[in-house]
Design an enzyme around this catalytic site. Structure first.
Site, short mmCIF file in Angstrom:
data_model
loop_
_atom_site.label_atom_id
_atom_site.label_comp_id
_atom_site.label_asym_id
_atom_site.label_seq_id
_atom_site.Cartn_x
_atom_site.Cartn_y
_atom_site.Cartn_z
N ASP A 1 64.05 42.36 40.05
CA ASP A 1 64.45 43.22 38.95
C ASP A 1 63.20 43.47 38.10
O ASP A 1 62.20 42.76 38.20
CB ASP A 1 65.54 42.51 38.13
CG ASP A 1 65.90 43.27 36.87
OD1 ASP A 1 66.16 44.48 36.96
OD2 ASP A 1 65.87 42.65 35.79
N MET A 2 63.27 44.49 37.23
CA MET A 2 62.09 44.81 36.41
C MET A 2 62.25 44.35 34.95
O MET A 2 61.59 43.42 34.52
CB MET A 2 61.80 46.31 36.49
CG MET A 2 61.32 46.73 37.88
SD MET A 2 60.87 48.47 38.01
CE MET A 2 59.43 48.52 36.96
N ASP A 3 63.14 44.99 34.22
CA ASP A 3 63.27 44.67 32.79
C ASP A 3 63.79 43.26 32.59
O ASP A 3 64.79 42.85 33.19
CB ASP A 3 64.20 45.69 32.11
CG ASP A 3 63.58 47.07 32.07
OD1 ASP A 3 62.69 47.29 31.25
OD2 ASP A 3 63.97 47.91 32.91
N THR B 1 65.98 47.79 40.73
CA THR B 1 66.10 48.07 39.31
C THR B 1 67.16 49.12 39.02
O THR B 1 67.54 49.89 39.92
CB THR B 1 64.73 48.54 38.75
OG1 THR B 1 64.85 48.86 37.37
CG2 THR B 1 64.22 49.78 39.49
N GLY B 2 67.62 49.16 37.79
CA GLY B 2 68.49 50.23 37.36
C GLY B 2 67.73 51.45 36.93
O GLY B 2 68.31 52.52 36.71
N LYS C 1 72.93 46.58 43.86
CA LYS C 1 71.61 46.13 44.32
C LYS C 1 71.75 45.27 45.58
O LYS C 1 70.87 45.26 46.43
CB LYS C 1 70.92 45.32 43.22
CG LYS C 1 70.46 46.14 42.02
CD LYS C 1 69.65 45.27 41.06
CE LYS C 1 69.24 46.01 39.82
NZ LYS C 1 68.39 45.18 38.93
N ASP D 1 67.94 38.77 36.19
CA ASP D 1 68.36 38.15 34.93
C ASP D 1 69.71 38.60 34.43
O ASP D 1 70.31 37.94 33.58
CB ASP D 1 67.33 38.46 33.84
CG ASP D 1 67.41 39.91 33.36
OD1 ASP D 1 67.95 40.17 32.28
OD2 ASP D 1 66.94 40.79 34.09
N ASN E 1 73.82 43.14 36.59
CA ASN E 1 73.59 44.06 37.71
C ASN E 1 72.73 43.43 38.81
O ASN E 1 72.49 44.06 39.84
CB ASN E 1 72.97 45.38 37.23
CG ASN E 1 71.62 45.20 36.57
OD1 ASN E 1 71.30 44.13 36.04
ND2 ASN E 1 70.81 46.23 36.58
#
Length: 269
Positions: free
Chosen positions: A11-13, A45-46, A196, A219, A222
């Site tokens: 994931d990114m954020d 990622t979203g 995902k 985290d 999602n």
């Protein structure tokens, strides 16, 4: 003896990215060492693909990335789309009209453009964080020109309101969309078959990687499906409780190089 990790999906954020939306030097170094070992490294990622591209270029990712919470798998550097699953246009138009009537602030994600009926501080803050422009437009008019559908609809508001909106959307659109959350003040709508986890499974198969050879790091809510899918599911130290409960391992926070620590411990050693 467990199989070595051959694919890492992050994931990114609040996972890969620190709070200032940058990647730490330690994390960059860990990712590059994994790549040198022949390990595939990608994002899940979203975010929209346009928002992901600068980070992919920074890391030299030559693996397809998962965006829009799994609605698209794309070769981010070449732009080739390998998979796309959208909310059908009739459903997207109906939801948009209902949200406008309820005076709920939302974005529509369509072919790497982010559209909004009217800009406000939510949209301005989002544009700053993702470094992607949000375009003000007549949404119903724009959707009327679209044939297929939209990747995602993102509702933005106070956390207690997103919970209320989620209940109403489930009542009105059960089976037509799936909702998930990446942050407490976001409610994200996607095609009911999209996650995902399903996207990561598809990508692993494409790359010839077994499920047991996949590590997923995240985290938020999602990220649950991909953490469940992966042979090694890792929750960030700052992850929500629901994510930590289903993860195989818990690493440090995004401010403490949690992704780097996970790669160093489970991939490089």
């Amino acid at each position: 003896m467990p199989l070595p990790i051959r694919l890492v999906a992050m994931d990114m954020d609040d996972t890969l990215l620190m709070d200032d939306w940058t990647i730490s030097e330690r994390t960059i170094n860990a990712i590059r060492q994994a790549q040198k070992k022949g390990v595939y490294v990608t994002f899940a990622t979203g975010r929209a693909t346009t928002s992901v591209r600068p980070y992919a270029e920074q890391l030299g990712l030559n693996v397809p990335v998962i965006t829009y919470n799994g609605a698209k798998i794309q070769e981010v550097l070449s732009g080739e789309i390998l998979y796309r699953k959208v909310i059908p246009i009739a459903t997207a138009k109906d939801i948009s009209a209902w949200l406008l009537a309820q005076d709920i602030h939302f974005h529509v994600y369509l072919k790497d453009h982010i559209f909004v009926e009217k800009m406000n501080e939510w949209s301005r803050q989002y544009a700053r964080a993702t470094r992607v422009p949000v375009e003000e437009i007549d949404l119903i008019e724009r959707l009327s020109t679209e044939q297929e559908g939209v990747e995602k609809i993102l509702l933005m508001g106070e956390p207690e309101m997103t919970i209320l909106w989620n209940e109403k959307i489930h009542q009105r659109y059960e089976g037509k969309v799936r909702s998930t959350k990446s942050k407490p003040h976001f409610l994200e709508l996607i095609h009911p078959s999209v996650s995902k986890g399903t996207a990561l499974a598809s990508l692993a198969e494409r790359l010839g990687v077994k499920r047991e050879e996949v590590m997923a790091i995240g985290d938020s809510l999602n990220d649950i499906e991909m953490i469940r899918y992966a042979g090694l599911g890792v929750a960030m130290g700052n992850a929500r409780t629901e994510v930590k409960e289903i993860a195989d391992k818990i690493t440090a926070t995004n401010q403490e190089d949690g992704v780097a620590q996970a790669i160093e411990e489970y991939v490089l050693r």
